[in-house]
Structure formats: structure tokens, C-alpha cells
Design a protein around this motif. Structure first.
Motif: not given
Length: 208
Positions: A126-144
Motif C-alpha cells: 500500500x506504500x509502493x508505486x502501485x502499477x496495476x490493481x487486478x481482482x480475480x474471481x476469488x475477490x483477491x486483489x493482485x497488486x503489481x
């Protein structure tokens, strides 16, 4: 408006909206429409992220100036002074429940009911440079980010944002987990996608 196009979407009216290194361009049936006066008055802006929500509001992430929302002929600006973790918004995710999650150069943020909230506190993605936010079918948020891939359960993200939890629970992935690099790419529309089979395709500095 400019030769460098950094983002492109189709809006709810079937028009093509482009973000360039100069302004916002809108095309309908192959014809360029006049840019709305409120956007023209912003001057030269370089934008790399666009999103239209269910209320037909256009959200514009710029490279430095502010985060803008265009609706009903008017522009509303959000900056760190309004609660954002950073003025440069690189990615957006509309959660379908009134929340717009934002990846910025200053960390993770959210806008809900017109109020900006920074989640850039403590230690973690949450404190990094967040390039992408992608939720999957299990409501898990993938943050690059520039320093790894992170997975956060949607419920944990909500409790952290609301203040119910003082720490954010997440799982991190790096080279030791099989990635070729921990540094991902972003700054343009769709730096990564979730496929129909649930797989994630994410760009890095060393390929997909």
C-alpha cells in the motif's frame, strides 16, 4: 491533441476516448469531437489512465498535475491535499460498490462518495508505486509494483481502509517464487489483465 497516446477506452456511448501527452481526445464514428471546455481549460496535461464509471463519469489519471473527474460539463480535481497518496494515478479499479481504488506513485488510495482516502500507511504494498490493481474471481486483489507482486484479500483491503485493522494482511511474490524479476511495468492503460480462465498476464521489465 498529441502524437503520444498513452490510454484509450470506449465509453458507454460507443465513443473512443484517448489520453495523449497534451490532452483528451474523443472520437465518434471516426470523427474527432471538440474537447469539452472544462478539460481544455486544464491546459496541457499528460494522462496515462482513463476510466468511465457506471454514472458515466470520466476519471483521468495524469502524470503529475492531479486526478480529475469529468461529469456534466465540469471537472473535479483530487490531489494529495484532498487525501490522495500521490498526484500521479497509474491505475484504477472500480469495485462496483461505489469505490474506485487507485494505484499512485505514492501508494494505494480510494475514492468513495466523493472522498479521497490514502491507504499509504505502515509497511507493505500500500506504500509502493502501485502499477496495476487486478481482482480475480476469488475477490483477491493482485497488486503489481516496482518491487514485487502482492495478493490481498478483498475483505482485508476493506477492513484496512475502514480503519478496523491497523495492519494490512498480504502475500508477496518475487524471484524466489518463480518470477523472472520483481519489477513490473505500468503507467499506461491495462498494464496486465485477468483472462477468462482466471490466469493473470502481467508485464515486467523482463517480459510477461
Amino acid at each position: 491533441s498529441g502524437n503520444l497516446v498513452k490510454a484509450i477506452i470506449e465509453d458507454s456511448q460507443g465513443r473512443i476516448v484517448m489520453a495523449t501527452d497534451k490532452s483528451i481526445d474523443i472520437f465518434e464514428n471516426g470523427t474527432r469531437l471538440p474537447t469539452p471546455d472544462a478539460i481544455v481549460k486544464l491546459g496541457a496535461i499528460t494522462s496515462g489512465a482513463l476510466h468511465e464509471d457506471t454514472q458515466q463519469r470520466l476519471w483521468i489519471g495524469t502524470d503529475a498535475h492531479a486526478f480529475y473527474m469529468f461529469a456534466n460539463g465540469a471537472v473535479t480535481a483530487y490531489t494529495t491535499a484532498d487525501g490522495l497518496p500521490g498526484n500521479r494515478v497509474l491505475s484504477m479499479h472500480d469495485d462496483g460498490h461505489g469505490g474506485l481504488w487507485l494505484g499512485t506513485t505514492g501508494g494505494l488510495g480510494r475514492i468513495r462518495d466523493g472522498k479521497a482516502l490514502s491507504l499509504a500507511r505502515g509497511a507493505g504494498p500500500q506504500t509502493e508505486t502501485v502499477l496495476q490493481i487486478l481482482p480475480d474471481r476469488n475477490d483477491t486483489y493482485w497488486i503489481t509494483t516496482n518491487r514485487g507482486l502482492f495478493a490481498i484479500a478483498g475483505r482485508d483491503l476493506e477492513t484496512f481502509a475502514s480503519g478496523e485493522s491497523r495492519t494490512l494482511t498480504y502475500r508477496s511474490y518475487g524471484i524466489a517464487d518463480g518470477l523472472r524479476t520483481s519489477e513490473f511495468n505500468g503507467g499506461n492503460t491495462r498494464p496486465g489483465s485477468v483472462m477468462p480462465d482466471g490466469s493473470l498476464w502481467l508485464p515486467t521489465i523482463r517480459g510477461i
